[in-house]
Motif scaffolding. Structure first.
Motif, PDB file in Angstrom:
ATOM      1  N   GLU A 148       0.835  -1.195   0.000  1.00  0.00           N
ATOM      2  CA  GLU A 148       0.000   0.000   0.000  1.00  0.00           C
ATOM      3  C   GLU A 148       0.873   1.250   0.000  1.00  0.00           C
ATOM      4  N   THR A 151       2.397   1.796  -3.416  1.00  0.00           N
ATOM      5  CA  THR A 151       1.393   2.325  -4.338  1.00  0.00           C
ATOM      6  C   THR A 151       1.202   3.822  -4.111  1.00  0.00           C
ATOM      7  N   GLU A 152       1.127   4.221  -2.832  1.00  0.00           N
ATOM      8  CA  GLU A 152       0.971   5.640  -2.510  1.00  0.00           C
ATOM      9  C   GLU A 152       2.188   6.439  -2.986  1.00  0.00           C
ATOM     10  N   LYS A 154       4.215   5.659  -5.451  1.00  0.00           N
ATOM     11  CA  LYS A 154       4.172   5.728  -6.915  1.00  0.00           C
ATOM     12  C   LYS A 154       3.207   6.802  -7.376  1.00  0.00           C
ATOM     13  N   GLU A 155       2.042   6.894  -6.708  1.00  0.00           N
ATOM     14  CA  GLU A 155       1.077   7.919  -7.082  1.00  0.00           C
ATOM     15  C   GLU A 155       1.664   9.307  -6.841  1.00  0.00           C
ATOM     16  N   ARG A 156       2.314   9.488  -5.681  1.00  0.00           N
ATOM     17  CA  ARG A 156       2.916  10.788  -5.373  1.00  0.00           C
ATOM     18  C   ARG A 156       4.022  11.118  -6.372  1.00  0.00           C
ATOM     19  N   GLY A 158       4.272  10.052  -9.359  1.00  0.00           N
ATOM     20  CA  GLY A 158       3.613  10.374 -10.624  1.00  0.00           C
ATOM     21  C   GLY A 158       3.154  11.820 -10.638  1.00  0.00           C
ATOM     22  N   GLU A 159       2.541  12.277  -9.516  1.00  0.00           N
ATOM     23  CA  GLU A 159       2.109  13.672  -9.420  1.00  0.00           C
ATOM     24  C   GLU A 159       3.318  14.597  -9.458  1.00  0.00           C
ATOM     25  N   HIS A 160       4.369  14.225  -8.727  1.00  0.00           N
ATOM     26  CA  HIS A 160       5.571  15.049  -8.701  1.00  0.00           C
ATOM     27  C   HIS A 160       6.241  15.087 -10.067  1.00  0.00           C
ATOM     28  N   ASP A 161       6.211  13.958 -10.768  1.00  0.00           N
ATOM     29  CA  ASP A 161       6.799  13.933 -12.116  1.00  0.00           C
ATOM     30  C   ASP A 161       6.112  14.950 -13.014  1.00  0.00           C
TER      31      ASP A 161
END
Length: 196
Positions: A148, A151-152, A154-156, A158-161
């Motif tokens: 979990e 996953t969190e 990776k999402e962050r 992705g947003e930062h990217d």
């Protein structure tokens, strides 16, 4: 601690349940598999389908394949050779020669075995087995928590990217504007030149 590791290596996931096989339990209890299964059959009312079930051929083959891959060819037969007073009707050599398919006991089924196989060794081993099941559960919960968290992250990321890419684009635009300004200022001027 070593015994718990040994027990954890004998816990398999079958049909979505963590189970132990009858011949592994017999080795741990230091009884013959036949004796263990007879004790279970005499008390079959204590073992509903969610406590104990017989493996299919495909399930047993899958377990044999997984275990042999993990142990790189070392099978339960080696354990039996280390304890010559034990004989198993299921494991004769490299998981072969079984007479019938083994039974799988869930955690509840193993707990129920403590009332059926009533020797000091079986009682002590049951305590160790219950601890091993708890440890496996803790490991799986930690792994789930880690998954979990990943996953969190990776999402962050992705947003930062996306945000970083926008920032890089803005910086490149500013640099391009500065370079254009410098080129403009350094250009060779045309027209009248005044000497000072």
């Amino acid at each position: 601690m070593q015994i718990i590791k040994s027990i954890q290596n004998r816990i398999y996931e079958i049909r979505g349940e963590r189970v132990m096989l009858d011949f592994d339990l017999a080795i741990l209890y230091e009884v013959e598999t036949k004796v263990l299964n007879q004790a279970v059959k005499r008390n079959i009312k204590r073992f509903p389908d969610d406590f104990m079930f017989q493996l299919t051929s495909a399930e047993f083959e899958s377990i044999k394949f997984q275990t042999e891959a993990i142990n790189q060819g070392v099978s339960s037969q080696i354990v039996i050779k280390d304890q010559p007073n034990l004989k198993s009707q299921f494991v004769t050599s490299s998981w072969g020669g079984t007479r019938k398919l083994p039974y799988a006991f869930t955690e509840q089924g193993v707990a129920m075995l403590s009332g059926v196989v009533n020797s000091d060794k079986a009682i002590n081993m049951n305590i160790a087995i219950m601890r091993a099941f708890v440890d496996v559960r803790k490991i799986l919960l930690k792994q789930s928590n880690i998954n979990e968290q990943l996953t969190e992250i990776k999402e962050r990321i992705g947003e930062h990217d996306v945000q970083l890419n926008e920032l890089y684009d803005a910086m490149e635009n500013l640099i391009d504007e500065k370079i254009a300004q410098i080129k403009w200022n350094d250009r060779e001027r045309i027209g009248f030149k005044i000497k000072e």
